[in-house]
Design an enzyme around this catalytic site. Structure first.
Site, PDB file in Angstrom:
ATOM      1  CG  ASP A 155      -1.950  -1.034   1.244  1.00 60.24           C
ATOM      2  OD1 ASP A 155      -1.979  -1.844   0.302  1.00 60.24           O
ATOM      3  OD2 ASP A 155      -2.779  -1.051   2.185  1.00 60.24           O
TER       4      ASP A 155
ATOM      5  CG  HIS B 192       2.601  -8.703   0.328  1.00 60.20           C
ATOM      6  ND1 HIS B 192       2.099  -9.832   0.921  1.00 60.20           N
ATOM      7  CD2 HIS B 192       2.261  -7.676   1.165  1.00 60.20           C
ATOM      8  CE1 HIS B 192       1.485  -9.516   2.048  1.00 60.20           C
ATOM      9  NE2 HIS B 192       1.577  -8.202   2.221  1.00 60.20           N
TER      10      HIS B 192
ATOM     11  CB  SER C 188       9.984   2.450   4.730  1.00 57.19           C
ATOM     12  OG  SER C 188       8.668   2.059   5.059  1.00 57.19           O
TER      13      SER C 188
END
Length: 852
Positions: free
Chosen positions: A667, A723, A810
């Site tokens: 996301d 992911h 990040s």
């Protein structure tokens, strides 16, 4: 620490009647707010009525203090804002059991047959306010309740009370002792109150009475029995009322005790005109029908202050020294209690009241605040602060002082800002001088205005922002207590107020480093998420270094202003300071400071006490808790919540049967570039950015020389597990040390090579569909760690978990070989306009064009 089961209180809201009409149609749109401590519940809005019926809505509260008050306020909902309709409050003490001449009664339970709903009249907040009507409520405890609930809860807590620095018109005991939070919904930024505390005094005024007095009521001993018998039922239930001027406080009562122990603390703001006031301690015996005065102790405030000064040698303090935070030793005072009537059976005993007194002048409180704040930014812990650390510290409190002013602070201490550091004492003294200078400027302007007869009846105020070209502090709400400080308040008042708030716990200083992210109350400007339907407005423009960041939501197509937290702004300023400086030592200092802040914050959010930040974080960022896999109470630290897992199905894989579709790793705010050269022209402005330096590998850098690049930027509010974007086999990871620059878009477009200088982890994925794909996980400011959870050497698939970031923002950079991917057209178009796209895990980002 012992774990206690909470006591539960139920409140049922039935109806209200005869409310005041507030709308043009002669009606109101009422709703009810019910508060206990910091817990708050609200009913639905009943439109167009003066007699609303909510049908018996039941709310449940946890009770920490059986002598607290339940606050109920009624409001009229408008399209913009609300109107006050009335309030009432209910003392929980009325629910406790009692045994007196009128008979015995157990604790009032919600489901008791005798517990009938009661009509409560609505009252005004202040004089001359129009209020009418009443509200029907049912109140009682629920569940398994100890009949000695008051004693049980008393053992669990220590309460602290503080005199308000801006009091309202109502000076009743209850309103001063119990803070009516319902009134705070209508806070005004007007700071014209005549009761405001004067925190200022000159350096020469060493005997000033102004300051903060801590009073701890410890215990009483040998109190007289209430009745003629020795039975414990005749022992009194004592509590203490402390009176000082218009301020009145009350301790909890202790059941059946002649030697009660309270250990309760209050803080008094002392004004110069109060130096001859008496501090009165009245000891009462609690009774459900009538409380009885046992006796009292009177103390002169001025004498207490002088005794505290002598006890702590305040007259010999002189120049500030580089010591730890000044913390005066409390003066223990034991005084005999004067009885209001004779107790013949008590003549052989002396009843006493023990208290502890501590006095701290406001100047020392401010000094302590500066010391505590400086220690947070003192990256090498050498009890001195350099030019860059001082800049960072002032940024955290919203300062607008220029670099020239900061340099002058060094000059005034005969220091070179490039080579020397200020001791904590020099820093505190210099900042105090700036505060006093600004304070005197404001007083002069106000004095000039008061002499102007044309302004005699004007309600307009002197706007401090128009007087001061630079402000040392810009905080509109206290990050510790949440009280509004107003937009037009003297800086000296603001610093002194905050210094008082942190006085009892200097660990609260951390809220100035992270407060903008965690609490809405901190921000020095109001954060509103502005959703707009066009690409530019006001001073905002797509792709520019706006005050906040503009991103486009891929699903809705709307442009959204992303909240930029305080620490990100701090990181950007430090980054630009490093980039613009020609001195290698400046860059090193910046890196050390960022690393220190990041590691320190990582430890804080790994501590069990950090769980208190979870709910404010959810509220501030409006997170969807329904998709979180684990229940919120299961998280033992804030970091555990930060890298939370989602429920299966919360994210959907694009084209599940087509492995040639690359998907989003996170996301995130996404950018992509078909060639690395185009990314350097449009986005990455580092002076010497290269793929080889990013990968820390010259050979692998050649492999991706003309390849494609995707950037997944995670903001703190995002789901922080990442992911895999493609199917394939992962290599062993390579960890590369570095610094902790922010990865904010403005930082990426600076001269510093953020991606190549930050700490990062590089993995390679051999994919049949996309060739060799490089995945670079980059840490950023406040990211304590990068954790990989994937297994190297085995076949993995799209959306398999690769790892997670601990707290902070990040970024992940993914490199594709030349000619191996064609990014989705909408993502490329936005990236070419310097606009990031908000996408979710599993969303399509491109299709394979790889030829084996």
């Amino acid at each position: 620490m012992a774990q206690f089961e909470p006591y539960h209180l139920k409140v049922e809201v039935f109806e209200a009647r005869d409310l005041l009409p507030k709308d043009f149609n002669g009606k109101s749109d009422p709703y009810v707010v019910v508060k206990l401590g910091r817990q708050r519940h609200q009913t639905s809005v009943i439109p167009k009525t003066l007699n609303p019926n909510w049908g018996g809505l039941i709310f449940e509260f946890e009770v920490d203090d059986p002598t607290d008050f339940l606050y109920i306020s009624v409001w009229d909902k408008d399209i913009i804002g609300k109107d006050f309709l009335g309030k009432t409050k209910f003392p929980l003490i009325d629910l406790l059991p009692h045994n007196n001449d009128e008979g015995a009664r157990n604790i009032v339970m919600f489901d008791d047959v005798d517990n009938e709903p009661v009509w409560f009249p609505l009252k005004q907040r202040r004089c001359r306010e129009k209020v009418s009507g009443e509200i029907l409520l049912k109140i009682g405890y629920s569940g398994n309740v100890n009949q000695d609930i008051d004693c049980d809860l008393a053992r669990r807590q220590t309460r602290i009370y503080v005199t308000p620095d801006n009091k309202g018109e109502d000076d009743s005991i209850d309103n001063l002792h119990f803070i009516d939070e319902g009134d705070q919904d209508e806070e005004d930024d007007d700071d014209s109150s005549d009761e405001k505390i004067n925190y200022f005094y000159s350096d020469e005024d060493n005997n000033s009475f102004r300051g903060l007095m801590m009073i701890e009521v410890i215990n009483a001993s040998n109190l007289p029995k209430r009745g003629p018998f020795q039975d414990i039922r005749d022992n009194c239930d004592p509590y203490v009322i402390i009176s000082f001027g218009k301020n009145t406080f009350r301790t909890r009562f202790i059941r059946h005790s002649l030697n009660p122990v309270w250990n309760e603390t209050l803080y008094l703001h002392l004004k110069e005109e109060q130096e001859n006031y008496t501090l009165k301690f009245s000891i009462y015996d609690y009774n459900i029908s009538k409380n009885t005065l046992i006796g009292y102790v009177n103390l002169n405030a001025k004498n207490l202050v002088e005794e505290c000064r002598k006890y702590n040698n305040y007259s010999d303090v002189g120049e500030l020294k580089d010591l730890e935070i000044l913390d005066p030793v409390p003066l223990e005072v034991v005084k005999p209690i004067e009885f209001v009537k004779d107790h013949p059976d008590h003549n052989n005993y002396e009843s006493t009241l023990k208290i502890k007194i501590k006095f701290t002048p406001y100047k020392d409180l401010r000094r302590n605040f500066w010391y505590a704040l400086a220690k947070t930014y003192d990256s090498d812990s050498n009890l001195s602060i350099n030019y860059i650390e001082l800049q960072a510290m002032l940024d955290s409190i919203g300062s607008t002082v220029s670099d020239e002013t900061i340099k002058l602070m060094f000059t005034n201490c005969n220091k070179d800002y490039l080579e020397d550091e200020l001791t904590y004492a020099e820093m505190a003294k210099t900042l105090e001088q700036v505060l006093i200078k600004h304070h005197e400027i404001i007083l002069k302007k106000k004095s000039e205005k008061s002499k102007n007869k044309w302004n005699k009846f004007s309600k307009s105020q002197i706007k401090i922002g128009d007087i001061l070209e630079e402000k040392l502090i810009q905080i509109y709400k206290c990050p510790i207590c949440g009280v509004s400080l107003g937009k037009n308040r003297d800086e000296l008042d603001i610093i002194s107020h905050i210094a008082v708030c942190v006085n009892s716990d200097y660990s609260q200083i951390d809220k100035f480093v992270m407060g903008g992210l965690i609490s809405e109350a901190y921000t020095s400007r109001k954060w509103y998420s502005k959703v707009i339907k066009f690409v530019g407005y006001g001073q905002y423009s797509i792709g520019k270094n706006n005050a906040n960041i503009l991103v486009q939501d891929r699903e809705s197509g709307l442009i959204i202003e992303e909240k930029m937290s305080a620490f990100v702004r701090l990181g950007i300023r430090l980054l630009y300071k490093s980039a613009c400086s020609d001195k290698a030592t400046d860059a090193k200092l910046v890196k050390n400071l960022l690393a220190t802040l990041s590691f320190r914050q990582g430890k804080i959010y790994d501590s069990p006490s950090s769980v208190k930040n979870i709910l404010p974080f959810i509220k501030f960022h409006k997170l969807n808790t329904g998709e979180i896999l684990d229940p919120l109470p299961s998280f033992k630290t804030f970091n555990e919540f930060f890298y939370r897992k989602l429920k299966p199905g919360a994210r959907v894989l694009a084209l599940p049967d087509n492995p040639k579709c690359a998907v989003s790793m996170a996301d995130c705010r996404f950018s992509c570039f078909q060639t690395i050269d185009s990314s350097k022209k449009l986005w990455i402005k580092g002076s010497s950015f290269s793929v080889a330096s990013l990968l820390d590998d010259e050979k692998m850098g050649e492999l991706y020389k003309n390849g494609s690049l995707a950037i997944f930027r995670l903001a703190p509010q995002d789901y922080h597990r990442f992911h895999l974007p493609v199917d394939g086999v992962l290599s062993e990871p390579k960890f590369i040390t570095g610094t902790y620059y922010t990865v904010n878009p403005m930082a990426i477009r600076s001269r510093t090579d953020v991606y190549t200088e930050n700490v990062r982890v590089v993995s390679y994925m051999d994919s049949e569909e996309f060739g060799k794909v490089a995945i670079v996980c980059i840490g950023a400011m406040m990211v304590g760690s990068i954790i990989l959870t994937s297994k190297p050497g085995v076949k993995l698939h799209r959306m398999d978990e690769h790892g997670y970031f601990a707290f902070g923002g990040s970024t992940i950079v993914v490199l594709f070989q030349e000619g191996s991917i064609e990014f989705d057209r909408d993502l490329l178009n936005n990236s070419s306009q310097h606009l990031e796209t908000l996408i979710r895990v599993g969303s399509s980002i491109g299709i394979s064009t790889f030829n084996k």
